[in-house]
Design a protein around this motif. Sequence first.
Motif, mmCIF file in Angstrom:
data_model
loop_
_atom_site.group_PDB
_atom_site.id
_atom_site.type_symbol
_atom_site.label_atom_id
_atom_site.label_comp_id
_atom_site.label_asym_id
_atom_site.label_seq_id
_atom_site.Cartn_x
_atom_site.Cartn_y
_atom_site.Cartn_z
ATOM 1 N N ASP A 181 0.813 -1.214 0.000
ATOM 2 C CA ASP A 181 0.000 0.000 0.000
ATOM 3 C C ASP A 181 0.850 1.269 0.000
ATOM 4 O OD1 ASP A 181 -2.374 -1.474 0.077
ATOM 5 O OD2 ASP A 181 -2.289 -1.634 2.263
ATOM 6 N N GLY A 182 2.160 1.107 -0.131
ATOM 7 C CA GLY A 182 3.067 2.250 -0.111
ATOM 8 C C GLY A 182 3.347 2.803 -1.491
ATOM 9 N N GLU A 183 4.443 3.553 -1.598
ATOM 10 C CA GLU A 183 4.831 4.164 -2.866
ATOM 11 C C GLU A 183 5.565 3.165 -3.759
ATOM 12 O OE1 GLU A 183 7.111 7.658 -2.203
ATOM 13 O OE2 GLU A 183 5.604 8.615 -0.939
ATOM 14 N N LEU A 184 5.525 3.437 -5.053
ATOM 15 C CA LEU A 184 6.262 2.642 -6.030
ATOM 16 C C LEU A 184 7.707 3.138 -6.049
ATOM 17 C CD1 LEU A 184 6.255 0.590 -8.416
ATOM 18 C CD2 LEU A 184 5.614 2.506 -9.895
ATOM 19 N N ASP A 185 8.655 2.229 -5.837
ATOM 20 C CA ASP A 185 10.064 2.611 -5.770
ATOM 21 C C ASP A 185 10.575 3.032 -7.141
ATOM 22 O OD1 ASP A 185 12.519 2.780 -4.129
ATOM 23 O OD2 ASP A 185 13.235 1.230 -5.517
ATOM 24 N N THR A 186 10.427 2.169 -8.112
ATOM 25 C CA THR A 186 10.767 2.479 -9.506
ATOM 26 C C THR A 186 9.747 1.792 -10.403
ATOM 27 O OG1 THR A 186 12.229 0.536 -9.685
ATOM 28 C CG2 THR A 186 13.253 2.649 -9.100
ATOM 29 N N PHE A 187 9.572 2.330 -11.615
ATOM 30 C CA PHE A 187 8.636 1.714 -12.556
ATOM 31 C C PHE A 187 9.410 0.726 -13.428
ATOM 32 C CE2 PHE A 187 5.807 1.816 -16.383
ATOM 33 C CZ PHE A 187 4.703 1.245 -15.758
ATOM 34 N N PRO A 188 9.001 -0.539 -13.457
ATOM 35 C CA PRO A 188 9.767 -1.559 -14.189
ATOM 36 C C PRO A 188 9.820 -1.311 -15.692
ATOM 37 C CG PRO A 188 7.655 -2.430 -13.481
ATOM 38 C CD PRO A 188 7.797 -1.104 -12.823
ATOM 39 N N SER A 189 10.887 -1.765 -16.310
ATOM 40 C CA SER A 189 11.041 -1.622 -17.759
ATOM 41 C C SER A 189 10.538 -2.850 -18.506
ATOM 42 C CB SER A 189 12.516 -1.383 -18.106
ATOM 43 O OG SER A 189 13.325 -2.448 -17.620
ATOM 44 N N LYS A 192 6.258 -7.635 -18.580
ATOM 45 C CA LYS A 192 5.539 -8.518 -17.667
ATOM 46 C C LYS A 192 5.438 -7.893 -16.281
ATOM 47 C CE LYS A 192 5.203 -13.418 -16.504
ATOM 48 N NZ LYS A 192 5.780 -14.761 -16.730
ATOM 49 N N ARG A 193 6.517 -7.288 -15.837
ATOM 50 C CA ARG A 193 6.520 -6.642 -14.519
ATOM 51 C C ARG A 193 5.655 -5.382 -14.526
ATOM 52 N NH1 ARG A 193 13.030 -7.210 -13.245
ATOM 53 N NH2 ARG A 193 13.065 -9.495 -13.134
ATOM 54 N N LYS A 194 5.656 -4.660 -15.656
ATOM 55 C CA LYS A 194 4.796 -3.484 -15.780
ATOM 56 C C LYS A 194 3.335 -3.871 -15.547
ATOM 57 C CE LYS A 194 7.342 -0.633 -19.103
ATOM 58 N NZ LYS A 194 7.381 -0.168 -20.507
ATOM 59 N N LEU A 195 2.911 -4.962 -16.183
ATOM 60 C CA LEU A 195 1.523 -5.415 -16.071
ATOM 61 C C LEU A 195 1.152 -5.728 -14.629
ATOM 62 C CD1 LEU A 195 1.450 -7.706 -19.223
ATOM 63 C CD2 LEU A 195 0.086 -5.645 -18.891
ATOM 64 N N ILE A 196 2.063 -6.377 -13.926
ATOM 65 C CA ILE A 196 1.805 -6.731 -12.524
ATOM 66 C C ILE A 196 1.677 -5.476 -11.674
ATOM 67 C CG2 ILE A 196 2.790 -7.843 -10.481
ATOM 68 C CD1 ILE A 196 4.104 -9.865 -12.402
ATOM 69 N N VAL A 197 2.586 -4.533 -11.873
ATOM 70 C CA VAL A 197 2.571 -3.286 -11.106
ATOM 71 C C VAL A 197 1.323 -2.465 -11.426
ATOM 72 C CG1 VAL A 197 3.713 -1.036 -10.859
ATOM 73 C CG2 VAL A 197 5.063 -3.157 -10.758
#
Length: 253
Positions: A181-189, A192-197
Amino acid sequence: MDNEERFWNATVDELANGYVHSNDEFTCLLCNESFVDGIIYPMDGVLYEAKKAVSRHIQDTHISVFDYLLSLDKKHTGLSDHQKELLDFFMKGLSDKEIVQELNGGSPSTVRNHRFKLKEKEKQAKVFLAIMNLLSKKSDKQAEPNFVSFHKGATMVDERYATTEEEKQKVLSRYFKQGADGELDTFPSKEKRKLIVLQHIVKRFEPTKRYSEKEVNEILKAIYSDFATIRRYLIEYGFMKRSKDCTEYWIGN
């Protein structure tokens, strides 16, 4: 259970009804609106019990379950645009001759052939469901991967969506270091990881609410500084939709 998971876990009969009944609640599969047993719901001057209320809600809000299901993308229905058009005509009770007139071409025999092919498709679907049902009963549940259910508005469904719950939790713990429930550290490149985030971020929005762009930005700012990038990807990947004039945003279905 979120609305996407509830939708895909529903039986064929439940999908046709447009709602599921569980834990004394009737929940709309199209928008997640719930109606509780024992409560009377007034609608247009008429009092409805929960079961009748959810049916009335679907009629008033979504027009019909048939229209909603038919509007889903081909990756979910397996139907071409032409097949969808024909099914809509069939639902309206048009004869083969009337359909030809509506299409401004073709012949009644061609329409009859489409009717036949769709009936064959129905038979194949029944057999496939029976096979998968038997497989589900026989297979080792512990050995079977628990795949994440993605949104119906997904703009593409390929190997990037083949994500297990275990993989999902690993990705979320990596990119949300302060907790889910916190902040996003970095946005994945990686896609597949983008979709999860993105799937996780979109849960910060209410499924039935319409948002202004300012409201969307405020919610995303609390998650990640580059909120414009997150907003763009939410729309691009079908997690969120917006009006043509960009004044309204809502969760994609």
